[in-house]
Design an enzyme around this catalytic site. Structure first.
Site, PDB file in Angstrom:
ATOM      1  N   TYR A  56      13.650 -34.515 -20.162  1.00 42.57           N
ATOM      2  CA  TYR A  56      12.201 -34.417 -19.989  1.00 42.57           C
ATOM      3  C   TYR A  56      11.787 -34.654 -18.543  1.00 42.57           C
ATOM      4  O   TYR A  56      12.543 -35.205 -17.745  1.00 42.57           O
ATOM      5  CB  TYR A  56      11.468 -35.408 -20.910  1.00 42.57           C
ATOM      6  CG  TYR A  56      11.645 -36.861 -20.538  1.00 42.57           C
ATOM      7  CD1 TYR A  56      10.805 -37.463 -19.600  1.00 42.57           C
ATOM      8  CD2 TYR A  56      12.648 -37.633 -21.117  1.00 42.57           C
ATOM      9  CE1 TYR A  56      10.963 -38.795 -19.251  1.00 42.57           C
ATOM     10  CE2 TYR A  56      12.807 -38.974 -20.770  1.00 42.57           C
ATOM     11  CZ  TYR A  56      11.966 -39.545 -19.826  1.00 42.57           C
ATOM     12  OH  TYR A  56      12.115 -40.855 -19.466  1.00 42.57           O
ATOM     13  N   CYS A  66      10.564 -39.400 -13.571  1.00 39.26           N
ATOM     14  CA  CYS A  66       9.161 -39.817 -13.586  1.00 39.26           C
ATOM     15  C   CYS A  66       8.585 -39.953 -12.182  1.00 39.26           C
ATOM     16  O   CYS A  66       7.473 -40.408 -12.004  1.00 39.26           O
ATOM     17  CB  CYS A  66       8.988 -41.105 -14.383  1.00 39.26           C
ATOM     18  SG  CYS A  66       9.868 -42.499 -13.655  1.00 39.26           S
ATOM     19  N   LYS A 107       0.828  -1.207   0.000  1.00 40.61           N
ATOM     20  CA  LYS A 107       0.000   0.000   0.000  1.00 40.61           C
ATOM     21  C   LYS A 107       0.869   1.266   0.000  1.00 40.61           C
ATOM     22  O   LYS A 107       0.665   2.167  -0.807  1.00 40.61           O
ATOM     23  CB  LYS A 107      -0.912  -0.015   1.230  1.00 40.61           C
ATOM     24  CG  LYS A 107      -1.882   1.119   1.263  1.00 40.61           C
ATOM     25  CD  LYS A 107      -2.823   1.001   2.440  1.00 40.61           C
ATOM     26  CE  LYS A 107      -3.786  -0.147   2.242  1.00 40.61           C
ATOM     27  NZ  LYS A 107      -4.301  -0.705   3.472  1.00 40.61           N
ATOM     28  N   ARG A 134      -3.308  -1.538  -6.651  1.00 39.29           N
ATOM     29  CA  ARG A 134      -2.405  -2.692  -6.529  1.00 39.29           C
ATOM     30  C   ARG A 134      -2.713  -3.639  -7.675  1.00 39.29           C
ATOM     31  O   ARG A 134      -3.756  -3.523  -8.313  1.00 39.29           O
ATOM     32  CB  ARG A 134      -2.559  -3.396  -5.183  1.00 39.29           C
ATOM     33  CG  ARG A 134      -3.963  -3.863  -4.930  1.00 39.29           C
ATOM     34  CD  ARG A 134      -4.112  -4.393  -3.532  1.00 39.29           C
ATOM     35  NE  ARG A 134      -5.533  -4.580  -3.247  1.00 39.29           N
ATOM     36  CZ  ARG A 134      -6.041  -4.784  -2.060  1.00 39.29           C
ATOM     37  NH1 ARG A 134      -5.268  -4.801  -1.014  1.00 39.29           N
ATOM     38  NH2 ARG A 134      -7.321  -4.959  -1.883  1.00 39.29           N
ATOM     39  N   HIS A 136     -15.882  -9.457   0.416  1.00 32.93           N
ATOM     40  CA  HIS A 136     -14.821 -10.307   0.950  1.00 32.93           C
ATOM     41  C   HIS A 136     -14.901 -11.718   0.372  1.00 32.93           C
ATOM     42  O   HIS A 136     -13.914 -12.287  -0.097  1.00 32.93           O
ATOM     43  CB  HIS A 136     -14.938 -10.343   2.481  1.00 32.93           C
ATOM     44  CG  HIS A 136     -13.932 -11.222   3.140  1.00 32.93           C
ATOM     45  ND1 HIS A 136     -14.196 -12.534   3.439  1.00 32.93           N
ATOM     46  CD2 HIS A 136     -12.660 -10.991   3.518  1.00 32.93           C
ATOM     47  CE1 HIS A 136     -13.129 -13.067   3.990  1.00 32.93           C
ATOM     48  NE2 HIS A 136     -12.180 -12.149   4.059  1.00 32.93           N
ATOM     49  N   GLY A 166      -7.906  -7.387   4.436  1.00 34.67           N
ATOM     50  CA  GLY A 166      -8.795  -7.427   5.596  1.00 34.67           C
ATOM     51  C   GLY A 166      -8.255  -8.163   6.809  1.00 34.67           C
ATOM     52  O   GLY A 166      -8.967  -8.326   7.796  1.00 34.67           O
ATOM     53  N   SER A 194      15.746 -42.836 -16.350  1.00 34.37           N
ATOM     54  CA  SER A 194      14.613 -42.054 -15.836  1.00 34.37           C
ATOM     55  C   SER A 194      14.701 -42.079 -14.315  1.00 34.37           C
ATOM     56  O   SER A 194      14.689 -43.151 -13.707  1.00 34.37           O
ATOM     57  CB  SER A 194      13.296 -42.659 -16.321  1.00 34.37           C
ATOM     58  OG  SER A 194      12.239 -41.917 -15.775  1.00 34.37           O
ATOM     59  N   ARG A 206      -3.445   2.970   8.605  1.00 33.61           N
ATOM     60  CA  ARG A 206      -3.735   1.676   7.969  1.00 33.61           C
ATOM     61  C   ARG A 206      -2.519   0.770   7.928  1.00 33.61           C
ATOM     62  O   ARG A 206      -1.390   1.249   7.841  1.00 33.61           O
ATOM     63  CB  ARG A 206      -4.169   1.894   6.516  1.00 33.61           C
ATOM     64  CG  ARG A 206      -5.452   2.646   6.351  1.00 33.61           C
ATOM     65  CD  ARG A 206      -5.654   2.996   4.890  1.00 33.61           C
ATOM     66  NE  ARG A 206      -6.682   3.991   4.715  1.00 33.61           N
ATOM     67  CZ  ARG A 206      -7.961   3.704   4.492  1.00 33.61           C
ATOM     68  NH1 ARG A 206      -8.357   2.474   4.391  1.00 33.61           N
ATOM     69  NH2 ARG A 206      -8.844   4.676   4.351  1.00 33.61           N
ATOM     70  N   MET A 259      -5.500  -7.379   8.682  1.00 32.84           N
ATOM     71  CA  MET A 259      -4.946  -6.549   9.753  1.00 32.84           C
ATOM     72  C   MET A 259      -5.875  -5.363  10.007  1.00 32.84           C
ATOM     73  O   MET A 259      -6.909  -5.245   9.373  1.00 32.84           O
ATOM     74  CB  MET A 259      -3.538  -6.105   9.371  1.00 32.84           C
ATOM     75  CG  MET A 259      -2.556  -7.244   9.368  1.00 32.84           C
ATOM     76  SD  MET A 259      -0.892  -6.710   9.001  1.00 32.84           S
ATOM     77  CE  MET A 259      -0.931  -6.485   7.252  1.00 32.84           C
ATOM     78  N   ARG A 271       7.417 -49.800 -18.004  1.00 35.69           N
ATOM     79  CA  ARG A 271       8.294 -50.353 -16.962  1.00 35.69           C
ATOM     80  C   ARG A 271       7.906 -51.802 -16.679  1.00 35.69           C
ATOM     81  O   ARG A 271       6.711 -52.118 -16.596  1.00 35.69           O
ATOM     82  CB  ARG A 271       8.142 -49.516 -15.698  1.00 35.69           C
ATOM     83  CG  ARG A 271       8.995 -49.994 -14.562  1.00 35.69           C
ATOM     84  CD  ARG A 271       8.871 -49.104 -13.363  1.00 35.69           C
ATOM     85  NE  ARG A 271       7.599 -49.286 -12.671  1.00 35.69           N
ATOM     86  CZ  ARG A 271       7.241 -48.596 -11.593  1.00 35.69           C
ATOM     87  NH1 ARG A 271       8.027 -47.643 -11.128  1.00 35.69           N
ATOM     88  NH2 ARG A 271       6.102 -48.823 -11.001  1.00 35.69           N
ATOM     89  N   GLY A 307      13.639 -42.139 -10.748  1.00 39.60           N
ATOM     90  CA  GLY A 307      12.449 -42.430  -9.940  1.00 39.60           C
ATOM     91  C   GLY A 307      12.655 -41.761  -8.596  1.00 39.60           C
ATOM     92  O   GLY A 307      13.180 -42.353  -7.655  1.00 39.60           O
ATOM     93  N   THR A 308      12.263 -40.512  -8.531  1.00 40.16           N
ATOM     94  CA  THR A 308      12.617 -39.726  -7.337  1.00 40.16           C
ATOM     95  C   THR A 308      11.751 -40.049  -6.123  1.00 40.16           C
ATOM     96  O   THR A 308      12.055 -39.596  -5.031  1.00 40.16           O
ATOM     97  CB  THR A 308      12.556 -38.225  -7.660  1.00 40.16           C
ATOM     98  OG1 THR A 308      11.381 -37.987  -8.431  1.00 40.16           O
ATOM     99  CG2 THR A 308      13.775 -37.774  -8.416  1.00 40.16           C
ATOM    100  N   ASN A 309      10.697 -40.833  -6.326  1.00 43.11           N
ATOM    101  CA  ASN A 309       9.926 -41.253  -5.144  1.00 43.11           C
ATOM    102  C   ASN A 309      10.786 -42.225  -4.329  1.00 43.11           C
ATOM    103  O   ASN A 309      11.021 -42.025  -3.132  1.00 43.11           O
ATOM    104  CB  ASN A 309       8.629 -41.960  -5.553  1.00 43.11           C
ATOM    105  CG  ASN A 309       7.750 -41.079  -6.418  1.00 43.11           C
ATOM    106  OD1 ASN A 309       7.836 -39.861  -6.361  1.00 43.11           O
ATOM    107  ND2 ASN A 309       6.901 -41.692  -7.218  1.00 43.11           N
ATOM    108  N   ASP A 310      11.238 -43.269  -5.001  1.00 43.06           N
ATOM    109  CA  ASP A 310      12.083 -44.233  -4.296  1.00 43.06           C
ATOM    110  C   ASP A 310      13.431 -43.624  -3.927  1.00 43.06           C
ATOM    111  O   ASP A 310      13.977 -43.897  -2.864  1.00 43.06           O
ATOM    112  CB  ASP A 310      12.300 -45.473  -5.178  1.00 43.06           C
ATOM    113  CG  ASP A 310      11.196 -46.493  -4.943  1.00 43.06           C
ATOM    114  OD1 ASP A 310      10.902 -46.778  -3.778  1.00 43.06           O
ATOM    115  OD2 ASP A 310      10.611 -46.971  -5.930  1.00 43.06           O
TER     116      ASP A 310
HETATM  117  C1  PEP Z   1       9.652 -43.612  -8.339  1.00 45.01           C
HETATM  118  O1  PEP Z   1      10.110 -44.366  -7.489  1.00 45.01           O
HETATM  119  O2  PEP Z   1       9.926 -42.411  -8.396  1.00 45.01           O
HETATM  120  C2  PEP Z   1       8.733 -44.123  -9.360  1.00 45.01           C
HETATM  121  C3  PEP Z   1       8.313 -43.359 -10.327  1.00 45.01           C
HETATM  122  O3  PEP Z   1       8.286 -45.377  -9.206  1.00 45.01           O
HETATM  123  P1  PEP Z   1       7.147 -45.849  -8.179  1.00 45.01           P
HETATM  124  O4  PEP Z   1       6.551 -44.623  -7.599  1.00 45.01           O
HETATM  125  O5  PEP Z   1       6.194 -46.643  -8.969  1.00 45.01           O
HETATM  126  O6  PEP Z   1       7.935 -46.654  -7.227  1.00 45.01           O
HETATM  127 MG    MG Z   2      10.038 -46.513  -7.848  1.00 47.88          MG
END
Ligand code: PEP
Ligand code: MG
Length: 974
Positions: free
Chosen positions: A943, A923, A106, A420, A538, A185, A856, A176, A187, A700, A858-861
């Protein structure tokens, strides 16, 4: 029976991979406080004397208990890095728009407006730095800053020719709040400050309206009593109600000067009783107390809750703006309003807003009186309307974005109070961005940077199926688009409770009007319905910001919060009953109505092509079925990055065969079951390839531990009990069930996520991999023969050692080459790659790349194994970790750049040391998270792959990552 039950459970898993994902709140680019200590513009440091030991008790602390929770008490500073106050007015200003950190949105906006010649009531802004000192200093303002207030007030006095506290010609001010990020709204504000028993006569004389003056005094004492002295609003309201009753009056506006005088006296005696002190008459005492109260309101519970929801750091503090009062309630030549330079719901280029004649600002936003559409001002005050259009047009051009403005007309003089960047729906944001590029106001890159990728999610919200017949029971204002059905609840608490109950369906919050205390309920609800208030009320503004549908100002609806019922004509709808609201049309419908997905065409499609032109990263989808694949293509996926084949095993007619395969005693028995599974798998792959023709499809091989396919032991035991003893096949049936029990025991693992799963299955049971490869390659060859371009990529999961990949690759090559030879297809290629999910795989990626055509991640595991957090159990403590700041973010949602991210970087670099052209993707769930996507771009991945609904988000996030990199390079080169 058993199979069906199991299937249901697993089908759910198909939609949601094992990692539990949490919806990410909108990200703000807030900088930590240490960075804010070095604002863009520096002025000479101001020496401030701060007592090292200050009594914790302060007269003005009434409302401050538990206040200093989030603004940390660090070592007390004795110097300000900046001047404490920034003046604006008369076409000049000390600050400008770049000083948001210091002056709040403001204050910075007012300074900028003043600089470019927009008429604003003059004033000054006390910086956020002073707010932080106030908290550091145990809620006390150092003396030097108080002295500064008087100098600033003198400047206003000179400019407007009135004096603060002057009984003949009093200057009155508003005080203000205004933080760096808009917190509408949340504060506090104090208006009409400077009134007392002397100045009230001056105001009456100046305006020629004694009633007006006393009404303002009444409002001031009430507001000051509540905001500064912490006295409950109801206490004041009761006095007003009682007086109206005694005098048999219905409207506040019928109260006369004597009534107002009576009410003011009563207010003051309550104040004296509650605080033990008289209402302060000295305007400077009022000013200092109001300033401190506004500082304290930074930490009121609703502001804290709003910050949490919007990811705004708790230690930024608020600025305070002190500004000359102008009055919109000085008769019919006065008024007040709010507006947008373009329609914030649809994005149409039309002047949009509302106003009320003879009213104060709060009356418009509070929804107490329903305001007039701004177009009507053209008839009522044509000159002012023209001036307003021209000034706001100038503001939009200046800021190169839609402006949300507030104005007041005092005796035919127009003042802009605030401008704003206008909050808008994502539909509107897209249209505005595309239009502004066409108007040459902004570049395509700027347009792309203006939309938070996660916001695109709102475009994918359902709308009512126009093919369905439904009866509209009421119509209100279409305040925020989208549609939702749900059970109605009448209070924020009830809505929150109902929405969080186990197995809860969606909830609609129904209120007469919402106020900032309803924020949690609105957040929990799928939609909001109010009976009062306009499109800028609001409810409307907050719902649009949250991307929730909202119908506001549905005046035919009578909302009885006490009786928990909504009445429309004779129809009474009780709590928990279902209604549907359509925020795009304003319709309210009894019962639930089916919804359909939106079309992604027009501006959306155009905008997305710009993202596609710029981004380097390709975007694929994780899709297991042809239905998902169709969706993925529609959303612009450039291939499938992960098809989890196990999800095909859970279908009703297949699970018994899969179980036979697992229970098999010999290779022959297993092969027999696999032979029967083959046609199913082949059919699935054929459909999938067909949908994705011309694009790569990564399939897979089997990944989860086998016991996941077997039923619960208790279920089998129960089934054994239920087998009819006189059944001819009794023995046979019992044997089969007992074998199943035995096998369940054999397959039971203490830690299945690190057990016999992934490539380890295909290594021990090569026939499984053989069957899957056969299904993939036969399907692909048949379609290739039918002149379709099919690009299969076979991916081996959970590889940690190159020999594991070598083993599985041999199986894949042997089967695939045999089929290709037999079918004699030409121009057909397939690739064999691996998931990199185990830290060892990343560290030895140079060896693994010798055997892989692609990687690829597998960032979960990988997150599970790198952090040592079980994917299935981390939910128990991760919320706590994030809340306590042990981790900034949930690492299963957004990549842990320094740890897991580092593995990604090492894996990519090492892999490409062996094969410079190695294709590398991701992935895991992170493939759809904008922050992780930016990281993938930086690491040089080819990718990202994410769920189909996140594909548009990923496309935009990838484009933004490229733009940011370009900007950083340009910055460096400079
Ligand atoms: C992972 O591990 O990132 C993955 C894509 O495989 P999943 O989740 O099926 O184990
Ligand atoms: Mg996995």
């Amino acid at each position: 029976m058993v199979a069906t039950k199991k299937k249901k459970k697993k089908t759910k898993k198909t939609a949601k991979p094992r990692a539990k994902t949490k919806k990410k709140p909108a990200k703000k680019t807030a900088k930590p406080v240490s960075m804010l200590r070095k604002p863009e513009k520096k002025s000479s440091p101001v020496r401030v004397q701060v007592k090292s030991k200050i009594k914790a008790k302060s007269k003005t602390k009434t409302k401050s208990t538990a206040q200093s929770k989030t603004v940390s008490k660090k070592k007390v500073r004795t110097t300000l890095e900046n001047q404490p106050c920034f003046f604006f007015g008369g076409g000049k200003a000390d600050g400008d728009a770049t000083l948001r950190d210091l002056l709040g949105g403001k204050g910075a906006g007012l300074a900028e407006m003043s600089r470019i010649g927009i008429p604003v009531p003059p004033g000054f802004t006390i910086t956020t730095e002073v707010c932080r000192i106030y908290y550091e200093n145990n809620l006390e303002i150092p003396k030097d800053i108080d002295a500064e207030l008087e100098k600033q007030m003198a400047k206003i006095e000179t400019l407007v020719g009135a004096k603060f506290g002057d009984p003949d010609n009093p200057l009155l001010v508003s005080v203000r709040s205004g933080a760096k990020f808009s917190m509408p709204g949340m504060m506090d504000t104090v208006l009409n400050l400077g009134l007392n028993k002397d100045t009230i006569t001056g105001l009456a004389k100046k305006t020629g309206d004694e009633r007006f003056a006393y009404d303002n005094y009444r409002r001031f004492v009430q507001m000051f009593g509540n905001v500064v002295l912490g006295i409950d609003k109801d206490k004041f309201e009761k006095i007003i109600e009682q007086r109206k009753k005694d005098r048999k009056i219905k409207q506040d506006s019928s109260l006369q000067v004597e009534d107002l005088n009576f009410i003011i006296r009563k207010f003051k005696s309550i104040i004296k009783r509650k605080t033990g002190e008289s209402f302060p008459d000295d305007p400077y005492v009022q000013l200092r107390m109001a300033r401190d109260a506004v500082f304290r309101s930074w930490n009121n519970p609703r502001a804290i809750s709003y910050r949490k929801l919007n990811d705004i750091p708790g230690d930024l503090g608020t600025a305070v703006t002190v500004q000359m009062m102008v009055y919109g309630n000085m008769g019919n030549n006065s008024g007040t309003g709010v507006g947008f330079t373009r329609n914030p719901a649809s994005g149409e280029k039309e002047f949009y807003g509302e106003y009320l004649l003879n009213a104060q600002g709060e009356d418009v936003v509070a929804g107490i009186r329903t305001p007039q559409p701004i177009s009507q001002l053209a008839d009522e005050m044509p000159v002012v309307f023209k001036q307003l259009k021209s000034l706001t047009g100038k503001l939009e051009k200046h800021y190169r974005d839609v402006q949300d403005f507030e104005f007041t007309i005092q005796d035919s003089n127009l003042y802009m109070l605030q401008t704003r960047t206008g909050k808008r729906t994502v539909q509107a944001a897209l249209k505005i961005a595309v239009d502004m590029v066409k108007e040459k106001l902004i570049t395509k890159e700027e347009a792309l940077m203006r939309i938070e990728p996660a916001q695109l999610d709102q475009l994918l919200h359902p709308r009512l199926d126009s093919g369905t017949e439904y009866e509209v029971i009421a119509t209100g204002l279409p305040a925020s688009p989208g549609a939702a059905s749900g059970a109605i609840y009448f209070t924020s608490e009830a809505a929150v409770k109902a929405a969080s109950a186990k197995g809860a369906g969606p909830v609609i919050l129904v209120r007469q009007e919402t106020n900032p205390d309803d924020i949690e309920g609105m957040n929990a609800a799928a939609g909001i319905l109010t009976s009062r208030g306009g499109r800028t009320s609001h409810a409307a503004v907050v719902a649009r910001g949250m991307g929730k549908c909202c119908v506001a100002g549905c005046e035919v609806a009578r909302v009885n919060e006490a009786k928990k019922q909504l009445q429309i004509g004779k129809l009474i709808i009780k709590e928990k009953e279902i209604i549907t609201i359509n925020g795009s049309t304003g319709e309210v419908i009894l019962g639930s109505v089916p919804t359909i997905d939106p079309e992604l065409s027009g501006e959306f499609a155009e905008f997305m092509t710009w993202a596609d032109e710029i981004r380097k990263l390709k975007v694929r989808a994780n899709a297991d079925t042809p239905v998902d694949a169709i969706k993925a293509r529609k959303f612009g996926a450039e291939g499938i990055g992960l098809c989890r084949t196990e999800h095909m095993f859970f279908a009703e007619e297949r699970l018994p065969i899969v179980q036979e395969m697992i229970l098999a005693d010999s290779v022959e028995e297993r092969q027999d079951a696999l032979d029967r599974l083959l046609p199913f798998q082949k059919k699935d792959f054929k459909k999938l390839f067909d949908v994705m023709e011309g694009l790569p499809v990564t399939i897979r091989t089997l990944d989860p531990p086998l016991h996941e396919f077997l039923p619960d032991k208790k279920v089998i035991e129960k089934e054994i009990e239920e087998i009819d003893k006189f059944d001819e096949e009794y023995e046979e049936k019992i044997d089969k069930k007992k074998k199943m029990l035995r096998r369940i025991d054999e397959l039971k693992e203490i830690n299945p996520m690190l057990g016999h799963r992934g490539c380890r299955l295909g290594i021990v049971y090569p026939e499984i991999t053989e069957m899957q490869v056969r299904a993939i390659i036969e399907a692909a060859c048949e379609l290739t023969k039918a002149k379709k371009k099919i690009i299969p990529e076979i991916m081996i999961p959970l590889v940690g050692h190159v020999n594991e990949l070598k083993n599985q690759k041999e199986v894949v090559r042997r089967i695939a080459d045999e089929i290709i030879k037999k079918t004699r297809v030409k121009d057909f290629e397939y690739h064999v790659g691996t998931m990199i999910e185990i830290p060892r795989a990343a560290l030895t990626a140079d060896e693994i790349a010798q055997e892989a055509d692609f990687f690829s991640f597998g960032t979960n595991d990988m997150t599970q194994m790198a952090m040592g957090f079980s994917r299935d159990d981390a939910g128990k403590f991760l919320g706590y970790y994030v809340e306590k700041g042990i981790l900034q973010k949930d690492p299963f949602v957004s990549i842990d750049r320094n740890g897991v991210g580092r593995l990604l970087q090492i894996g990519t670099e090492k892999g490409r040391m062996t094969k410079p052209d190695l294709k590398v993707g991701i992935c895991g769930e992170h493939g759809g998270d904008p922050d992780s996507i930016e990281f993938c771009d930086m690491v040089g991945l080819d990718y990202v792959s994410c769920s189909p609904f996140r594909v548009p988000i990923a496309r935009l996030a990838a484009a933004q990552a490229t733009i940011k990199q370009k900007q950083q390079t340009a910055e460096r080169d400079k």
